[in-house]
Scaffold this motif. Structure first.
Motif, mmCIF file in Angstrom:
data_model
loop_
_atom_site.group_PDB
_atom_site.id
_atom_site.type_symbol
_atom_site.label_atom_id
_atom_site.label_comp_id
_atom_site.label_asym_id
_atom_site.label_seq_id
_atom_site.Cartn_x
_atom_site.Cartn_y
_atom_site.Cartn_z
ATOM 1 N N ARG A 1 0.845 -1.192 0.000
ATOM 2 C CA ARG A 1 0.000 0.000 0.000
ATOM 3 C C ARG A 1 0.882 1.244 0.000
ATOM 4 N N LEU A 2 0.307 2.374 -0.330
ATOM 5 C CA LEU A 2 1.071 3.622 -0.387
ATOM 6 C C LEU A 2 1.792 3.913 0.922
ATOM 7 N N SER A 3 1.156 3.597 2.037
ATOM 8 C CA SER A 3 1.765 3.858 3.343
ATOM 9 C C SER A 3 2.994 2.994 3.598
ATOM 10 N N GLU A 4 3.198 1.954 2.799
ATOM 11 C CA GLU A 4 4.319 1.036 2.985
ATOM 12 C C GLU A 4 5.445 1.248 1.973
ATOM 13 N N ILE A 5 5.274 2.163 1.032
ATOM 14 C CA ILE A 5 6.229 2.357 -0.060
ATOM 15 C C ILE A 5 7.626 2.685 0.468
ATOM 16 N N LYS A 6 7.730 3.390 1.587
ATOM 17 C CA LYS A 6 9.040 3.776 2.120
ATOM 18 C C LYS A 6 9.633 2.719 3.045
ATOM 19 N N THR A 7 9.035 1.554 3.099
ATOM 20 C CA THR A 7 9.577 0.451 3.888
ATOM 21 C C THR A 7 10.942 0.073 3.334
ATOM 22 N N GLU A 8 11.856 -0.280 4.206
ATOM 23 C CA GLU A 8 13.204 -0.676 3.784
ATOM 24 C C GLU A 8 13.155 -1.911 2.891
ATOM 25 N N HIS A 9 14.007 -1.954 1.890
ATOM 26 C CA HIS A 9 14.103 -3.123 1.010
ATOM 27 C C HIS A 9 14.517 -4.337 1.839
ATOM 28 N N ALA A 10 13.883 -5.446 1.605
ATOM 29 C CA ALA A 10 14.156 -6.732 2.264
ATOM 30 C C ALA A 10 13.743 -6.754 3.732
ATOM 31 N N GLU A 11 12.968 -5.768 4.176
ATOM 32 C CA GLU A 11 12.447 -5.802 5.547
ATOM 33 C C GLU A 11 11.460 -6.963 5.658
ATOM 34 N N THR A 12 11.527 -7.680 6.755
ATOM 35 C CA THR A 12 10.652 -8.825 6.976
ATOM 36 C C THR A 12 9.629 -8.477 8.048
ATOM 37 N N ARG A 13 8.381 -8.874 7.801
ATOM 38 C CA ARG A 13 7.304 -8.596 8.757
ATOM 39 C C ARG A 13 6.421 -9.820 8.942
ATOM 40 N N ARG A 14 5.660 -9.814 10.030
ATOM 41 C CA ARG A 14 4.642 -10.846 10.259
ATOM 42 C C ARG A 14 3.303 -10.247 9.844
ATOM 43 N N LEU A 15 2.535 -10.990 9.042
ATOM 44 C CA LEU A 15 1.295 -10.484 8.468
ATOM 45 C C LEU A 15 0.084 -11.150 9.109
ATOM 46 N N TYR A 16 -0.936 -10.336 9.362
ATOM 47 C CA TYR A 16 -2.159 -10.795 10.009
ATOM 48 C C TYR A 16 -3.380 -10.449 9.167
ATOM 49 N N ALA A 17 -4.376 -11.326 9.235
ATOM 50 C CA ALA A 17 -5.677 -11.029 8.636
ATOM 51 C C ALA A 17 -6.375 -10.002 9.535
ATOM 52 N N HIS A 18 -7.410 -9.378 9.010
ATOM 53 C CA HIS A 18 -8.123 -8.346 9.778
ATOM 54 C C HIS A 18 -8.732 -8.881 11.070
ATOM 55 N N ASP A 19 -8.952 -10.207 11.161
ATOM 56 C CA ASP A 19 -9.543 -10.793 12.367
ATOM 57 C C ASP A 19 -8.495 -11.293 13.359
ATOM 58 N N GLY A 20 -7.208 -11.012 13.083
ATOM 59 C CA GLY A 20 -6.154 -11.367 14.016
ATOM 60 C C GLY A 20 -5.455 -12.690 13.769
ATOM 61 N N ARG A 21 -5.837 -13.402 12.708
ATOM 62 C CA ARG A 21 -5.144 -14.658 12.393
ATOM 63 C C ARG A 21 -3.771 -14.351 11.801
ATOM 64 N N PHE A 22 -2.768 -15.070 12.253
ATOM 65 C CA PHE A 22 -1.410 -14.959 11.715
ATOM 66 C C PHE A 22 -1.396 -15.683 10.380
ATOM 67 N N VAL A 23 -1.119 -14.958 9.279
ATOM 68 C CA VAL A 23 -1.225 -15.571 7.959
ATOM 69 C C VAL A 23 0.108 -15.773 7.235
ATOM 70 N N ALA A 24 1.134 -14.989 7.573
ATOM 71 C CA ALA A 24 2.387 -15.153 6.829
ATOM 72 C C ALA A 24 3.536 -14.372 7.461
ATOM 73 N N ILE A 25 4.722 -14.779 7.049
ATOM 74 C CA ILE A 25 5.929 -13.973 7.224
ATOM 75 C C ILE A 25 6.321 -13.592 5.811
ATOM 76 N N ALA A 26 6.528 -12.300 5.577
ATOM 77 C CA ALA A 26 6.814 -11.833 4.217
ATOM 78 C C ALA A 26 7.961 -10.830 4.223
ATOM 79 N N ARG A 27 8.635 -10.747 3.079
ATOM 80 C CA ARG A 27 9.751 -9.816 2.906
ATOM 81 C C ARG A 27 9.378 -8.809 1.821
ATOM 82 N N TYR A 28 9.734 -7.550 2.078
ATOM 83 C CA TYR A 28 9.393 -6.468 1.162
ATOM 84 C C TYR A 28 10.420 -6.350 0.039
ATOM 85 N N ASP A 29 9.936 -6.306 -1.202
ATOM 86 C CA ASP A 29 10.778 -6.065 -2.368
ATOM 87 C C ASP A 29 10.474 -4.641 -2.832
ATOM 88 N N ARG A 30 11.366 -3.744 -2.487
ATOM 89 C CA ARG A 30 11.122 -2.327 -2.773
ATOM 90 C C ARG A 30 11.076 -2.033 -4.272
#
Length: 131
Positions: A76-105
Motif C-alpha cells: 500500500r502507499l503507506s508502505e512504499i518507504k519500507t526498507e528493502h528486504a524488511e521482513t514482517r509478520r502479516l495478520y488477517a483483519h480478524d487477528g489470524r497470523f497468515v504469513a511472514i513476508a519480505r518487502y521487495d522495494r
C-alpha cells in the motif's frame, strides 16, 4: 591460542533465543507433569511468538487470498518507504497470523517467506484494523 594459553568451556547456558527467554521457560520434568495433567496447552505459544521481533502488518481479505496461494501482494502507499528486504509478520483483519513476508522495494511487493492457515486469531496479534 592467540594468547599462548589453553582454555575450555565447562558449562554454557543459553538465556535467550530470539524472543524466548529462560525466565519464561519450564523444565522437562515440569513439562512431563503438565502433559500428565493435560495442562500443557496452557504453556503452548502461538506460531507467531517466534517472530515477535518482526513488525506486524495487517492485510485485507483480498491480499490474504493471494498470499494463501503463495503469491506476492502489492504494498500500500503507506508502505512504499519500507526498507528493502524488511521482513514482517502479516495478520488477517480478524487477528489470524497468515504469513511472514519480505518487502521487495523495486517491485513494491510483499513476498511470502512462509504462509500459515490457522483457524483462530493469535493472542499476540496487533489490536488494530487494516493499516
Amino acid at each position: 591460542q592467540e594468547l599462548g594459553c589453553g582454555a575450555h568451556l565447562s558449562s554454557l547456558t543459553r538465556i535467550r533465543g530470539g524472543s524466548f527467554e529462560i525466565s519464561t521457560s519450564i523444565s522437562l520434568s515440569e513439562l512431563e507433569e503438565l502433559i500428565a495433567s493435560d495442562k500443557w496447552l496452557d504453556y503452548l505459544e502461538p506460531p507467531d511468538a517466534g517472530a515477535k521481533d518482526l513488525l506486524p502488518l495487517v492485510i485485507d481479505n483480498n491480499s490474504e487470498k493471494i498470499l494463501a496461494n503463495g503469491q506476492p501482494i502489492a504494498a500500500r502507499l503507506s508502505e512504499i518507504k519500507t526498507e528493502h528486504a524488511e521482513t514482517r509478520r502479516l495478520y488477517a483483519h480478524d487477528g489470524r497470523f497468515v504469513a511472514i513476508a519480505r518487502y521487495d522495494r523495486s517491485l513494491t511487493q510483499w513476498k511470502p517467506i512462509k504462509v500459515f492457515d490457522l483457524p483462530v486469531p493469535s493472542k499476540i496479534a496487533p489490536e488494530f484494523g487494516v493499516c
